[in-house]
Scaffold this motif. Structure first.
Motif, PDB file in Angstrom:
ATOM      1  N   LYS A  37     -33.892 100.679  54.665  1.00 57.12           N
ATOM      2  CA  LYS A  37     -32.968 101.210  55.668  1.00 57.12           C
ATOM      3  C   LYS A  37     -33.483 101.052  57.101  1.00 57.12           C
ATOM      4  O   LYS A  37     -32.764 101.343  58.045  1.00 57.12           O
ATOM      5  CB  LYS A  37     -32.661 102.675  55.380  1.00 57.12           C
ATOM      6  N   THR A  38     -34.706 100.576  57.263  1.00 59.97           N
ATOM      7  CA  THR A  38     -35.265 100.379  58.596  1.00 59.97           C
ATOM      8  C   THR A  38     -35.096  98.920  59.006  1.00 59.97           C
ATOM      9  O   THR A  38     -35.664  98.025  58.373  1.00 59.97           O
ATOM     10  CB  THR A  38     -36.773 100.734  58.622  1.00 59.97           C
ATOM     11  N   PRO A  39     -34.304  98.656  60.045  1.00 60.71           N
ATOM     12  CA  PRO A  39     -34.170  97.270  60.523  1.00 60.71           C
ATOM     13  C   PRO A  39     -35.502  96.760  61.081  1.00 60.71           C
ATOM     14  O   PRO A  39     -36.160  97.456  61.861  1.00 60.71           O
ATOM     15  CB  PRO A  39     -33.129  97.363  61.631  1.00 60.71           C
ATOM     16  N   SER A  42     -37.246  97.538  64.687  1.00 63.83           N
ATOM     17  CA  SER A  42     -36.771  98.787  65.291  1.00 63.83           C
ATOM     18  C   SER A  42     -37.868  99.832  65.479  1.00 63.83           C
ATOM     19  O   SER A  42     -37.674 100.796  66.203  1.00 63.83           O
ATOM     20  CB  SER A  42     -35.639  99.393  64.448  1.00 63.83           C
ATOM     21  N   LYS A  52     -34.672  92.853  56.863  1.00 68.95           N
ATOM     22  CA  LYS A  52     -33.667  92.150  57.656  1.00 68.95           C
ATOM     23  C   LYS A  52     -32.262  92.345  57.075  1.00 68.95           C
ATOM     24  O   LYS A  52     -31.372  91.538  57.341  1.00 68.95           O
ATOM     25  CB  LYS A  52     -33.993  90.666  57.716  1.00 68.95           C
ATOM     26  N   HIS A  54     -29.965  94.296  57.860  1.00 71.11           N
ATOM     27  CA  HIS A  54     -28.947  94.506  58.893  1.00 71.11           C
ATOM     28  C   HIS A  54     -28.311  93.197  59.370  1.00 71.11           C
ATOM     29  O   HIS A  54     -27.209  93.203  59.900  1.00 71.11           O
ATOM     30  CB  HIS A  54     -29.553  95.264  60.079  1.00 71.11           C
ATOM     31  N   TYR A  56     -27.004  90.994  57.624  1.00 71.78           N
ATOM     32  CA  TYR A  56     -25.953  90.570  56.707  1.00 71.78           C
ATOM     33  C   TYR A  56     -24.812  91.580  56.594  1.00 71.78           C
ATOM     34  O   TYR A  56     -23.962  91.466  55.709  1.00 71.78           O
ATOM     35  CB  TYR A  56     -26.559  90.281  55.327  1.00 71.78           C
ATOM     36  N   LEU A  57     -24.763  92.554  57.490  1.00 73.33           N
ATOM     37  CA  LEU A  57     -23.743  93.603  57.409  1.00 73.33           C
ATOM     38  C   LEU A  57     -22.315  93.081  57.542  1.00 73.33           C
ATOM     39  O   LEU A  57     -21.425  93.525  56.837  1.00 73.33           O
ATOM     40  CB  LEU A  57     -23.989  94.669  58.480  1.00 73.33           C
ATOM     41  N   ASP A  58     -22.079  92.151  58.429  1.00 72.31           N
ATOM     42  CA  ASP A  58     -20.722  91.666  58.684  1.00 72.31           C
ATOM     43  C   ASP A  58     -20.384  90.391  57.923  1.00 72.31           C
ATOM     44  O   ASP A  58     -19.294  89.861  58.072  1.00 72.31           O
ATOM     45  CB  ASP A  58     -20.519  91.436  60.180  1.00 72.31           C
ATOM     46  N   ARG A 117     -25.943 101.000  51.269  1.00 78.22           N
ATOM     47  CA  ARG A 117     -26.023 100.250  52.532  1.00 78.22           C
ATOM     48  C   ARG A 117     -24.953 100.668  53.472  1.00 78.22           C
ATOM     49  O   ARG A 117     -23.892 100.976  53.187  1.00 78.22           O
ATOM     50  CB  ARG A 117     -25.885  98.764  52.269  1.00 78.22           C
TER      51      ARG A 117
END
Length: 117
Positions: A37-39, A42, A52, A54, A56-58, A117
């Motif tokens: 859960k930690t990008p 960050s 990594k 984050h 691939y979220l979109d 996620r």
């Protein structure tokens, strides 16, 4: 609340979202959740820590799934050496993806951590 003198395990950390600590297997379970859960980038004190996922979220789920599995395995292998990853199973419910991480300790028992996620 747990006092320092009550902690029996070498491996422990403060519990997330409650006034307590987690030890042993629960510590590894929580550590996997934190890693995923930690990008990456960050945490200013550990810029390489995290995953990594984050990125691939979109992306459409069918395209993102192999990348998400690969990134999850790579991040856990790098940051949680106390366990061996057996497999990462993405579960898709409507538009929400949950990762089920199966892992093993030296005792050979397979455990599972779910990370939404």
């Amino acid at each position: 609340m747990t006092r320092l003198s009550d902690i029996t395990s070498v491996h422990w950390q403060p519990a997330l979202n409650r006034d307590d600590v987690v030890e042993g297997i629960d510590d590894i379970d929580q550590s996997i959740r934190i890693i995923l859960k930690t990008p990456k980038g960050s945490d200013p004190h550990r810029p390489e820590f995290g995953s990594k996922l984050h990125l691939y979220l979109d992306m459409p789920i069918q395209q993102a799934t192999p990348h998400v599995v690969r990134e999850s395995v790579d991040a856990i292998r790098e940051w949680e050496p106390r366990c061996e990853i057996v497999r990462v199973i993405p579960a898709i419910d409507e538009a929400r993806e949950t990762l089920r991480v199966q892992w093993r300790l030296a005792d050979g028992l397979i455990r599972e951590t779910e990370v939404p996620r």
